[in-house]
Design an enzyme around this catalytic site. Structure first.
Site, short mmCIF file in Angstrom:
data_model
loop_
_atom_site.label_atom_id
_atom_site.label_comp_id
_atom_site.label_asym_id
_atom_site.label_seq_id
_atom_site.Cartn_x
_atom_site.Cartn_y
_atom_site.Cartn_z
N HIS A 30 -9.88 78.48 29.40
CA HIS A 30 -10.57 78.34 30.69
C HIS A 30 -11.59 79.47 30.80
O HIS A 30 -11.32 80.60 30.40
CB HIS A 30 -9.57 78.41 31.84
CG HIS A 30 -10.21 78.44 33.19
ND1 HIS A 30 -10.92 77.38 33.71
CD2 HIS A 30 -10.28 79.44 34.12
CE1 HIS A 30 -11.38 77.70 34.91
NE2 HIS A 30 -11.00 78.94 35.18
N CYS B 55 -15.20 73.42 33.28
CA CYS B 55 -15.38 74.84 33.59
C CYS B 55 -16.39 75.52 32.67
O CYS B 55 -17.24 76.29 33.14
CB CYS B 55 -14.03 75.55 33.54
SG CYS B 55 -13.24 75.52 31.90
#
Length: 465
Positions: free
Chosen positions: A224, A338
């Site tokens: 992430h 993301c």
């Protein structure tokens, strides 16, 4: 009297098709028998129906188009109601005269049994011969342009990858969509920085769900991404990231709710800005590194762009879809998650004049491999009152094994179903830009990559750094 005649050898299906038009023909109809869409092969059968004409001896041979099972439509395709396109079913009142079916093989050309043709008839036949090759050429071109003449055509000029769709505003989320972990619980508005401020920009990266599973997904390189800021005037630091409102699973696969024909999606994503940087979270199993320095003016300009980007790009897209593992292969669809938000943010800062350090930066992509995607339609055209029930059932059946599981046994049973459909039958239904696409899957089917994407190079004059 027979006005036109058409005959062409169709090597694709290995049979002869005939088309005749007769004066007084009241309506036509198309019958399509589908083959195996998963292997990319389609079989059709010529169906001959005796229609009511002024000359009862003549038969109308129906035009048969090549269509996959999901291209069959219940409603009229284009034109007058009751006159469907080659892949549709007529909605008009059926003929009272029973249909007469012929064998799959084409019958021999019938001999003319009526009186001798008039000069006008012979002239019409001569004119028809001149147009025969043109008709054949047009039909071949139409077959190359799309799986059928009705519905959405597959244009050879389609733009790949399909552009991500932006919207005028962000719709309210449905109360049915619930997150296990609250989205952006400590979020705050982006502050306005002083123009003379000098702000450090940090690259942040950690394994997905690191707070729960530690470095487990880090071993698979499922990471992430976020970006951090530190003000030199105030000493405060901030974190900005973009992720799913209702977790990754809800953004990747829909819910099949009782009483609803269409799959129900909870797939919004959004930006989250909050004060503070959790050093332990990013450093322990990931990355926290300075990448550039910007001015307060540049930060404020970036904040305006973030507001626009967040209000117009609202749906999370998990998958990247491309033709093969080769770096130069065609990309059919780009993900929107993301890491893409962080890359857009870096590019915006570069456009504003930021100069990035020369360090290696890698990002995670989950890639599906398929042949050229086939456009199917949106929720209304597939699941609406005039939608395609066969296709609607196929899409629901495909997504059913991806539902949340209560037992280990349930999970493994559905896993076998997924393997059968995606790998053995080369089938995947993709939801992108609120539309459905069919992906003819091919080896290696799915791959998670952790690939380098260089930091951008600025294209404008710096804002006072």
């Amino acid at each position: 009297m027979l006005e036109t005649a058409y005959r062409a050898a169709d090597k694709d299906f290995g049979y002869v098709k005939r088309m005749r038009s007769c004066p007084g023909l009241q309506k036509t109809e198309t019958v399509v028998q589908s083959g195996d869409v998963f292997k990319g092969r389609f079989s059709t059968r010529l169906v001959f129906l005796r229609r009511r004409t002024k000359n009862p001896r003549l038969l109308r041979t129906l035009h048969v188009a090549r269509c996959p099972p999901h291209a069959l439509q219940r409603g009229p395709s284009a034109g007058t109601a009751g006159r469907p396109g080659p892949c549709g079913r007529a909605q008009g009142r059926p003929s009272s005269r029973p249909a007469r079916l012929s064998p799959a093989a084409s019958p021999a050309r019938p001999q003319h049994r009526g009186p001798a043709r008039s000069p006008a008839g012979r002239a019409a036949m001569g004119a028809a011969r001149h147009y025969r090759r043109l008709l054949l050429l047009l039909l071949l071109l139409a077959a190359a342009w799309g799986p059928c003449f009705s519905g959405e055509l597959r244009s050879p000029q389609r733009r790949w990858p399909v552009p991500y769709r932006r919207f005028d505003y962000r719709p309210k989320t449905d109360p049915y969509c619930q997150a296990r972990y609250t989205f952006c619980p400590t979020g705050s508005a982006i502050p306005v920085m002083k123009e003379e401020d000098v702000i450090e920009v940090y690259r942040l990266q950690a394994p997905v769900w690191e707070f729960k599973y530690g470095d487990l997904l880090g071993h698979l390189k499922i990471m992430h991404d976020a970006v951090g800021f530190k003000s030199s005037l105030t000493g405060k630091n901030y974190t900005m990231e973009w992720y799913e409102l209702f977790q990754l699973g809800n953004c990747t696969f829909p819910h099949l709710r009782p009483g609803m024909d269409a799959p129900f999606w909870c797939n919004q994503g959004a930006a989250c800005f909050y004060e503070g940087i959790d050093d332990a979270h990013w450093k322990e199993n990931g990355t926290l590194v300075l990448v550039t320095t910007i001015s307060g003016t540049m930060f404020n300009e970036m904040a305006k762009w973030v507001k626009y980007d967040n209000e117009t790009g609202i749906y999370y897209e998990t998958w990247t879809v491309q033709a093969s593992p080769d770096k130069q292969s065609t990309v059919w669809f780009d993900s929107y998650e993301c890491s893409k938000f962080i890359l857009r943010t870096y590019q915006k800062l570069a456009d504003l004049g930021a100069v990035f350090k020369k360090i290696q930066t890698n990002y995670t992509s989950i890639i599906l491999f398929s042949g050229e995607p086939i456009y199917l339609g949106n929720e209304t055209s597939i699941f609406g009152p005039l939608g395609n029930r066969t296709l609607a059932a196929a899409i629901r059946d495909f997504y059913y094994p991806f539902k949340p599981h209560r037992t280990v046994g349930e999970f493994f049973v559905d896993l076998l179903k997924i393997i059968d459909r995606v790998i053995l039958n080369h089938q995947f239904y993709l939801f992108y830009n609120l539309e459905y696409w069919f992906l003819p899957m091919k080896f290696p089917y799915l791959k998670i990559i952790y690939e380098e994407v260089p930091l951008p190079i600025g294209s404008k004059t710096s804002f006072g750094v």
